[in-house]
Design a protein around this motif. Sequence first.
Motif, PDB file in Angstrom:
ATOM      1  N   GLY A  49      28.319  45.174  33.250  1.00 27.72           N
ATOM      2  CA  GLY A  49      29.373  44.775  32.755  1.00 27.72           C
ATOM      3  C   GLY A  49      31.153  45.186  33.315  1.00 27.72           C
ATOM      4  O   GLY A  49      31.496  45.812  32.584  1.00 27.72           O
ATOM      5  N   ASP A  50      30.696  45.855  34.911  1.00 31.60           N
ATOM      6  CA  ASP A  50      31.608  46.576  34.971  1.00 31.60           C
ATOM      7  C   ASP A  50      33.213  45.331  35.061  1.00 31.60           C
ATOM      8  O   ASP A  50      33.847  46.080  35.245  1.00 31.60           O
ATOM      9  N   PHE A  51      32.834  44.244  35.751  1.00 28.76           N
ATOM     10  CA  PHE A  51      34.109  43.319  34.900  1.00 28.76           C
ATOM     11  C   PHE A  51      34.011  42.721  33.448  1.00 28.76           C
ATOM     12  O   PHE A  51      34.971  41.160  33.764  1.00 28.76           O
ATOM     13  N   LYS A  52      32.784  43.177  32.561  1.00 31.19           N
ATOM     14  CA  LYS A  52      33.187  42.207  31.413  1.00 31.19           C
ATOM     15  C   LYS A  52      35.235  41.927  31.143  1.00 31.19           C
ATOM     16  O   LYS A  52      35.740  40.957  30.372  1.00 31.19           O
ATOM     17  N   PRO A  53      36.666  43.067  31.335  1.00 34.89           N
ATOM     18  CA  PRO A  53      37.775  42.697  30.941  1.00 34.89           C
ATOM     19  C   PRO A  53      37.916  41.570  31.882  1.00 34.89           C
ATOM     20  O   PRO A  53      39.388  41.455  31.386  1.00 34.89           O
ATOM     21  N   ILE A  54      37.728  41.477  32.893  1.00 30.43           N
ATOM     22  CA  ILE A  54      38.148  40.586  33.936  1.00 30.43           C
ATOM     23  C   ILE A  54      37.555  38.943  33.515  1.00 30.43           C
ATOM     24  O   ILE A  54      38.188  37.869  34.221  1.00 30.43           O
ATOM     25  N   ILE A  55      35.698  38.722  34.395  1.00 30.42           N
ATOM     26  CA  ILE A  55      35.244  37.742  34.094  1.00 30.42           C
ATOM     27  C   ILE A  55      34.671  37.491  32.959  1.00 30.42           C
ATOM     28  O   ILE A  55      34.045  38.610  32.548  1.00 30.42           O
ATOM     29  N   LYS A  56      34.945  36.100  32.083  1.00 24.89           N
ATOM     30  CA  LYS A  56      34.691  36.141  30.856  1.00 24.89           C
ATOM     31  C   LYS A  56      33.233  35.465  31.376  1.00 24.89           C
ATOM     32  O   LYS A  56      33.047  34.079  31.311  1.00 24.89           O
ATOM     33  N   LEU A  57      32.006  35.878  30.745  1.00 25.86           N
ATOM     34  CA  LEU A  57      30.650  34.612  30.997  1.00 25.86           C
ATOM     35  C   LEU A  57      30.446  34.980  29.243  1.00 25.86           C
ATOM     36  O   LEU A  57      30.279  35.805  28.694  1.00 25.86           O
ATOM     37  N   ARG A  58      29.733  33.513  29.495  1.00 24.44           N
ATOM     38  CA  ARG A  58      29.089  32.902  27.937  1.00 24.44           C
ATOM     39  C   ARG A  58      27.483  33.318  28.547  1.00 24.44           C
ATOM     40  O   ARG A  58      27.270  32.806  29.356  1.00 24.44           O
ATOM     41  N   LEU A  59      27.011  34.082  27.879  1.00 23.20           N
ATOM     42  CA  LEU A  59      25.466  34.789  27.518  1.00 23.20           C
ATOM     43  C   LEU A  59      25.060  33.977  27.529  1.00 23.20           C
ATOM     44  O   LEU A  59      25.576  33.061  26.513  1.00 23.20           O
ATOM     45  N   PHE A  92      32.594  31.437  42.694  1.00 26.22           N
ATOM     46  CA  PHE A  92      32.323  32.771  41.633  1.00 26.22           C
ATOM     47  C   PHE A  92      33.700  32.554  41.308  1.00 26.22           C
ATOM     48  O   PHE A  92      34.805  31.610  40.861  1.00 26.22           O
ATOM     49  N   ASP A  93      33.443  33.364  39.843  1.00 25.73           N
ATOM     50  CA  ASP A  93      34.683  33.541  38.716  1.00 25.73           C
ATOM     51  C   ASP A  93      34.700  32.170  38.319  1.00 25.73           C
ATOM     52  O   ASP A  93      35.965  31.380  37.790  1.00 25.73           O
ATOM     53  N   THR A  94      33.495  31.268  38.257  1.00 27.40           N
ATOM     54  CA  THR A  94      33.674  30.275  37.607  1.00 27.40           C
ATOM     55  C   THR A  94      32.632  30.117  36.154  1.00 27.40           C
ATOM     56  O   THR A  94      31.725  31.357  36.002  1.00 27.40           O
ATOM     57  N   PRO A  95      31.889  28.790  35.720  1.00 27.02           N
ATOM     58  CA  PRO A  95      30.826  29.265  34.331  1.00 27.02           C
ATOM     59  C   PRO A  95      30.180  29.192  35.465  1.00 27.02           C
ATOM     60  O   PRO A  95      28.797  29.172  34.411  1.00 27.02           O
ATOM     61  N   ALA A 273      54.596  52.613  52.403  1.00 22.65           N
ATOM     62  CA  ALA A 273      53.691  51.885  52.865  1.00 22.65           C
ATOM     63  C   ALA A 273      53.288  50.366  51.464  1.00 22.65           C
ATOM     64  O   ALA A 273      54.289  51.237  50.168  1.00 22.65           O
ATOM     65  N   SER A 274      51.973  49.077  51.019  1.00 23.80           N
ATOM     66  CA  SER A 274      52.370  48.937  49.562  1.00 23.80           C
ATOM     67  C   SER A 274      51.331  49.156  49.507  1.00 23.80           C
ATOM     68  O   SER A 274      49.804  48.240  50.690  1.00 23.80           O
ATOM     69  N   TYR A 275      50.117  48.891  48.709  1.00 15.18           N
ATOM     70  CA  TYR A 275      49.543  48.958  47.240  1.00 15.18           C
ATOM     71  C   TYR A 275      48.959  46.842  47.096  1.00 15.18           C
ATOM     72  O   TYR A 275      50.281  46.992  46.364  1.00 15.18           O
ATOM     73  N   ALA A 276      48.366  46.362  47.145  1.00 14.58           N
ATOM     74  CA  ALA A 276      47.904  45.452  45.882  1.00 14.58           C
ATOM     75  C   ALA A 276      46.026  45.148  45.924  1.00 14.58           C
ATOM     76  O   ALA A 276      45.504  45.971  46.872  1.00 14.58           O
ATOM     77  N   PHE A 277      45.542  44.860  44.725  1.00 18.42           N
ATOM     78  CA  PHE A 277      44.510  44.480  44.509  1.00 18.42           C
ATOM     79  C   PHE A 277      44.286  43.284  44.528  1.00 18.42           C
ATOM     80  O   PHE A 277      44.526  42.433  44.452  1.00 18.42           O
ATOM     81  N   HIS A 278      43.184  42.793  45.490  1.00 16.29           N
ATOM     82  CA  HIS A 278      42.898  41.165  45.264  1.00 16.29           C
ATOM     83  C   HIS A 278      41.786  41.039  45.063  1.00 16.29           C
ATOM     84  O   HIS A 278      40.283  41.692  45.485  1.00 16.29           O
ATOM     85  N   PHE A 279      41.563  39.732  43.969  1.00 13.15           N
ATOM     86  CA  PHE A 279      40.807  39.528  43.759  1.00 13.15           C
ATOM     87  C   PHE A 279      39.816  38.231  44.447  1.00 13.15           C
ATOM     88  O   PHE A 279      40.853  37.550  43.946  1.00 13.15           O
TER      89      PHE A 279
END
Length: 335
Positions: A49-59, A92-95, A273-279
């Motif tokens: 459930g760590d990515f529930k806010p980001i990846i919307k799965l239909r269980l 990844f990140d698809t249905p 420096a600069s910071y960025a999160f990459h998905f």
Amino acid sequence: MQALQLTKYGSSDHVAFAELPRPRPGPGELLVQVHAVGLNPIDNLIPRGDFKPIIKLRLPATLGSDLAGVVVEVGSAVTRFQAGDAVYASIFDTPHGSLAEFAVASEQAAALKPANLDFVQAASIPMVGLTAWQAMHERMQLQPGQKVFIPAGSGGIGTFAIQLAKHLGARVGTTTSTANVALVRGLGADEVIDYTQQPFEQVLRDYDAVLGTLRGDGLEKAMRIVKPGSRVVSLIGPPDLAFARARGMHVVLKLVFGLLSRKIIGLARRRGASYAFHFVRPDGGQLAQIAALVEAGSIRPVIDQVFPFLEAKQALACLAQGSARGKVVVRMTVP
């Protein structure tokens, strides 16, 4: 067909095999008979459930992101592939999920399998390959002669990223355990820190880029080794506001991610420096370029263990231990 499905977020008790009808591809999609599936750490984080806010799965949802196999059917709008093609892809990140006997992949997410690799080897590449490619080309804009720090060099992402960075002409620093020093040196790492003997932040200096791959305080420590103008790209978070905006997230999540990333962004700014999160995102065009590098011998896959499909849960448990040298792959039983 059989598929490994997540029925409820929480523990591995909610991951089980299910019998499902064979999927049908849409107009721009391929139906692939899966021969092998490469596993990635996120395949264990999603069920928790760590990515529930980001990846919307239909269980219930089929797990798995990477695949290599043979196209058995193409949608009406597909122009680049035909039945019988050997392909590899990240979905990844698809249905859709890849831990199944058949999987659907967008034409835009797939590429022809590297000709010099078997299906198991090819399946080990998509997510780590795309992650390293996008982080280094797009985010870091890594240049020949620059220094990039890639911690956990013997892991799935590390083994690929070291090789790609060397292909780009960079100098590579990494961390690993005593047993894996020879492995990462053989992949091209220039500065290797045995983390069981000394902290990397006390040895490495003046790095132009950092690829954040480890949870905990490793990213904060990495800020001590960068020089002004460097780029820090994290694959494990914290997610930042720019990411939330790109995903079109709710204003509350934008606020949350902005707060979560405030400390690390502040640390980066204090170092100039600069910071960025990459998905990572699926991209068949990039996989085709990666395949060319593999076929030329510039990059080779590193595989730790291969499990049969019916032991996919054990494969995920093995990966969760965090000690794999390279990738863990599931091999399907194909008639």
